[in-house]
Design a protein around this motif. Sequence first.
Motif, PDB file in Angstrom:
ATOM      1  N   VAL A  87      -2.138   1.058  -4.285  1.00 45.04           N
ATOM      2  CA  VAL A  87      -1.133  -0.014  -4.230  1.00 45.04           C
ATOM      3  C   VAL A  87       0.004   0.310  -5.187  1.00 45.04           C
ATOM      4  O   VAL A  87      -0.229   0.735  -6.327  1.00 45.04           O
ATOM      5  CB  VAL A  87      -1.764  -1.372  -4.579  1.00 45.04           C
ATOM      6  CG1 VAL A  87      -0.693  -2.453  -4.700  1.00 45.04           C
ATOM      7  CG2 VAL A  87      -2.803  -1.763  -3.532  1.00 45.04           C
ATOM      8  N   ILE A  88       1.233   0.116  -4.715  1.00 41.87           N
ATOM      9  CA  ILE A  88       2.431   0.292  -5.536  1.00 41.87           C
ATOM     10  C   ILE A  88       3.120  -1.063  -5.691  1.00 41.87           C
ATOM     11  O   ILE A  88       3.392  -1.746  -4.701  1.00 41.87           O
ATOM     12  CB  ILE A  88       3.410   1.283  -4.892  1.00 41.87           C
ATOM     13  CG1 ILE A  88       2.887   2.711  -5.007  1.00 41.87           C
ATOM     14  CG2 ILE A  88       4.783   1.182  -5.526  1.00 41.87           C
ATOM     15  CD1 ILE A  88       3.110   3.344  -6.351  1.00 41.87           C
TER      16      ILE A  88
ATOM     17  N   TYR B  75      -1.738   1.331  -8.617  1.00 46.17           N
ATOM     18  CA  TYR B  75      -3.140   0.929  -8.672  1.00 46.17           C
ATOM     19  C   TYR B  75      -3.939   1.791  -7.689  1.00 46.17           C
ATOM     20  O   TYR B  75      -3.522   1.974  -6.546  1.00 46.17           O
ATOM     21  CB  TYR B  75      -3.315  -0.540  -8.282  1.00 46.17           C
ATOM     22  CG  TYR B  75      -2.627  -1.532  -9.198  1.00 46.17           C
ATOM     23  CD1 TYR B  75      -3.343  -2.224 -10.162  1.00 46.17           C
ATOM     24  CD2 TYR B  75      -1.263  -1.789  -9.073  1.00 46.17           C
ATOM     25  CE1 TYR B  75      -2.716  -3.154 -10.982  1.00 46.17           C
ATOM     26  CE2 TYR B  75      -0.624  -2.713  -9.886  1.00 46.17           C
ATOM     27  CZ  TYR B  75      -1.366  -3.385 -10.846  1.00 46.17           C
ATOM     28  OH  TYR B  75      -0.746  -4.304 -11.657  1.00 46.17           O
ATOM     29  N   VAL B  76      -5.082   2.298  -8.134  1.00 44.82           N
ATOM     30  CA  VAL B  76      -5.933   3.090  -7.245  1.00 44.82           C
ATOM     31  C   VAL B  76      -7.030   2.197  -6.678  1.00 44.82           C
ATOM     32  O   VAL B  76      -7.367   1.155  -7.258  1.00 44.82           O
ATOM     33  CB  VAL B  76      -6.550   4.294  -7.979  1.00 44.82           C
ATOM     34  CG1 VAL B  76      -5.463   5.208  -8.513  1.00 44.82           C
ATOM     35  CG2 VAL B  76      -7.473   3.838  -9.106  1.00 44.82           C
TER      36      VAL B  76
ATOM     37  N   ARG C 211       0.844  -1.179   0.000  1.00 39.51           N
ATOM     38  CA  ARG C 211       0.000   0.000   0.000  1.00 39.51           C
ATOM     39  C   ARG C 211       0.892   1.246   0.000  1.00 39.51           C
ATOM     40  O   ARG C 211       1.984   1.239   0.585  1.00 39.51           O
ATOM     41  CB  ARG C 211      -0.902   0.026   1.233  1.00 39.51           C
ATOM     42  CG  ARG C 211      -1.881  -1.133   1.330  1.00 39.51           C
ATOM     43  CD  ARG C 211      -3.084  -0.919   0.447  1.00 39.51           C
ATOM     44  NE  ARG C 211      -4.068  -1.996   0.626  1.00 39.51           N
ATOM     45  CZ  ARG C 211      -5.194  -2.088  -0.072  1.00 39.51           C
ATOM     46  NH1 ARG C 211      -5.485  -1.194  -1.001  1.00 39.51           N
ATOM     47  NH2 ARG C 211      -6.034  -3.085   0.157  1.00 39.51           N
ATOM     48  N   VAL C 212       0.430   2.299  -0.616  1.00 40.77           N
ATOM     49  CA  VAL C 212       1.225   3.522  -0.686  1.00 40.77           C
ATOM     50  C   VAL C 212       1.505   4.070   0.706  1.00 40.77           C
ATOM     51  O   VAL C 212       2.601   4.590   0.972  1.00 40.77           O
ATOM     52  CB  VAL C 212       0.495   4.575  -1.547  1.00 40.77           C
ATOM     53  CG1 VAL C 212       1.216   5.915  -1.509  1.00 40.77           C
ATOM     54  CG2 VAL C 212       0.381   4.103  -2.991  1.00 40.77           C
TER      55      VAL C 212
ATOM     56  N   ILE D 104       0.660  10.499  -7.228  1.00 37.73           N
ATOM     57  CA  ILE D 104       0.931   9.453  -6.243  1.00 37.73           C
ATOM     58  C   ILE D 104       1.064  10.166  -4.915  1.00 37.73           C
ATOM     59  O   ILE D 104       2.040  10.877  -4.674  1.00 37.73           O
ATOM     60  CB  ILE D 104       2.209   8.661  -6.584  1.00 37.73           C
ATOM     61  CG1 ILE D 104       2.113   8.058  -7.986  1.00 37.73           C
ATOM     62  CG2 ILE D 104       2.446   7.578  -5.555  1.00 37.73           C
ATOM     63  CD1 ILE D 104       3.387   7.355  -8.435  1.00 37.73           C
ATOM     64  N   ASP D 105       0.105   9.993  -4.038  1.00 44.70           N
ATOM     65  CA  ASP D 105       0.013  10.795  -2.823  1.00 44.70           C
ATOM     66  C   ASP D 105      -0.313   9.885  -1.639  1.00 44.70           C
ATOM     67  O   ASP D 105      -1.399   9.298  -1.578  1.00 44.70           O
ATOM     68  CB  ASP D 105      -1.068  11.864  -2.988  1.00 44.70           C
ATOM     69  CG  ASP D 105      -1.027  12.910  -1.889  1.00 44.70           C
ATOM     70  OD1 ASP D 105      -0.547  12.599  -0.784  1.00 44.70           O
ATOM     71  OD2 ASP D 105      -1.473  14.041  -2.138  1.00 44.70           O
ATOM     72  N   ALA D 106       0.632   9.762  -0.722  1.00 51.40           N
ATOM     73  CA  ALA D 106       0.423   8.886   0.428  1.00 51.40           C
ATOM     74  C   ALA D 106      -0.623   9.433   1.390  1.00 51.40           C
ATOM     75  O   ALA D 106      -1.293   8.662   2.086  1.00 51.40           O
ATOM     76  CB  ALA D 106       1.746   8.678   1.171  1.00 51.40           C
TER      77      ALA D 106
END
Length: 614
Positions: A430-431, A456-457, A386-387, A421-423
Motif C-alpha cells: 500500500v502507498i 506499507y508491505v 495498492r501499489v 517499491i516494486d509493483a
Amino acid sequence: MSDRLDGEKSGTVAWRPPRWLRGPRPEKVPPLVGTAGAVVGLLNLAAGLFPRFRHSRLHALAEVLPGAVSALAAASSIVVGILLLMLAHGLKRRKRRAWVAAVALLPVGIAAQLVYRHSVLGAAFSLALLAFLVWHRRAFEALPDPRSRVKALLNFVALGGISFGLGLVIVNTHPHKIVGDPSVWERIKHVLWGLFGFEGPVRYVNNVDYTVGYSLGALGLLTVATTAYLAFRPEHPAARLTEEDEEKLRELLAKHGGRDSLGYFALRRDKGVVFSPTGKAAVCYRVISGVMLASGDPIGDVEAWPGAIERFMEEARAHSWTPAVTGCSETGGQVWTRETGMDALELGDEAIVDVADFTLTGRSMRNVRQMVKRIERNGYETRVRRVRDLEPEELARIQKAADAWRDTDTERGFSMALGRIDADKDGDAVIATAHLAPAEGETPGPFGDLKAMQHYVPWGKDGISLELMRRDRSADPGMNELLIVASLQAAPGLKIKQVSLNFAVFRSSLERGEKLGAGPVIRIWRGMLIFLSRWYQIESLYKFNDKFQPRWEPRFVVFRNSRDIPRIGLAALQAEGYLELGLPRALRRKAPAEPQPCAHKDEPITADAVGTAA
C-alpha cells in the motif's frame, strides 16, 4: 514426518567411535586459543625487532652458520609474528584455513626464535601452541566467511602502514652500527626502498645490512602476498536470496504470513535463507562481522520451526558464526530458546493499531485530530492505494522522490525494511501519498504536487506493516501523522483490519520509569535511555507511536551468552544502517543504479517528522 527426525531411521543406532578417538567437540576448544596465537605472534615479532644476543650453547652453534642465515631468521620471525597476529581471530573462531596457516607458520617461528634470538622460552611457547593445535585439529572445521574485495584493499592500506612503522623501528634498532648520521628523510627513504626490495641510502657495519634488508623486504612481500591472497582467494558466496528461494518464501507467506507482521520483510534480497528439511518453514538471516543475525520469527508452519532453527544453528556452527535473533515475537522467542538453549531479552514493543477500534474522537486523540485538520485546511489531500493500482509514471515519480528525500547517506533498515517499491513483485503493498497543488504562479517542484509518502508491505491477507515514510522538507509539519490517519481511515475499503507501525526500543522501561513509585533502578535506566535518545531517538519514537493508541506487542532478542551481546548489538547497528564499518565514501565502488530505492523510514524524529525504528 517431523522436521526434527527427517532422514533418521527409528530403531537404528549407528556405531560411534569412542570420545577419545573422535577428538574434542568444537565447543570444548578454549576460546583463549586466539589469545595464545596473538601472544606467540607478539613474541616472534619482538624477537625480530629487538634481538637479544646472549651467551648460550645455541649461540656457539649460530656462530658457525653463514651470516645471511641469522638475517633471514630475523625477517622470518617478524613475518611469522605479524601473520600469527592476523590469524588469531580466525583461530578463535575455529577457521580451518587459519589452523592450516598457523600450523605451517609455527615451525618457521620456532626455528627463527632458536637461530636468531636463541630464545628457548619463546620457542617453547610456540611449540606448546603447535602441539595444542595439532591435538585439537578436528575442532577447527569452520568454513570461510564470504569473500570481500574491500578486505584486500583495507589489508593493503592497514598492513602497509604497519609495515612502514615497523620498518622505521627496524632501521633505528641498531643505532651504534649505522655509518654516519643519516637524516630522518634518508631513514624514511631507506624503509620505502627496502619494502620494495631495493637497497636504501643508510649503511651499517657487521653485516647488519643483511638483517635490515631482509626484514624490510619480508615486510613488503608480506603486504603484497596477503593482499593478493585476499583479492584472489576462492570465493565463498555471500548470502543472497535467489529467485527460487523467494518463490518458496512467498508460498509460505501465502499460507502463514498473517502470523508475524515482520514476515514479509524476509523477502529482502540481501538476506540468505535456510529451510527446514520438509520445506515447511524457513529462517532468513544476514551475516555481519561474524554474527549470523536472523530477524523476526521463522517463516512458515510453527510445527516445522524447529527443523528450520536446527538448520540455522548447523550453518552457524559450520562457519563458526555467532547465532542471534532480533525482533522475534514472544512465541518465536519461546521456540528459539527451547530448541537452542539460548537466552532471550526483551528488546522493545511493536505498535499495532486495530482498524476497527481506531477513531479520531476523544480527548486522547485531540493533538492528532487538530494537526490533521490544520494540514487539511492548508490544502493538502491524501491518496491511499495498492501499489499495483498506480500508473507506472506516478510510481516512478514516487520512487525518485523517496530516494531524494532520504535523510542519510546510508540506507537504514533490516528487520522492518523491504528495501524496494516494486509493483510486479509487491503489488499488494500500500502507498499513501500527500499532495499539495502549487499556488498560482508558483513553479511546481521536481516531483510535482507530491509532498510526502508512506509504504506499507502486506501482513497476511488483512494487515499491513509500515516499511517506509519520507517527506519533502518544505512540506508542513505533521505529514506522517496525516498519512497514518489517512491509511487507517482507508483501511476498511482495502479490507485491512490491522496496521503495524514502528518498533519502539525499550518502550516498557520508558513507560514504567515515568510512573509514580518507580524504583531507583528503573528511573536510572530511563534516564540513560532519554540521554541516548539524543542520538538514537528512542523516547521520541515511543511518544510518536503512542499518539495512535496502539496495542503493544513485545519483541525480543535471542542470544547464546551474555558476552555475545556487545558483538550482536554492533552487528544489529550495522544491519540497521546506524553504524558503518568500511571504506570512506570517496573510495567506495558505486553500485549500479536501480529504479527501486532501497529505503527505510529514516527521517529524524521531531515535531515535524518521524523516523525509523532503532
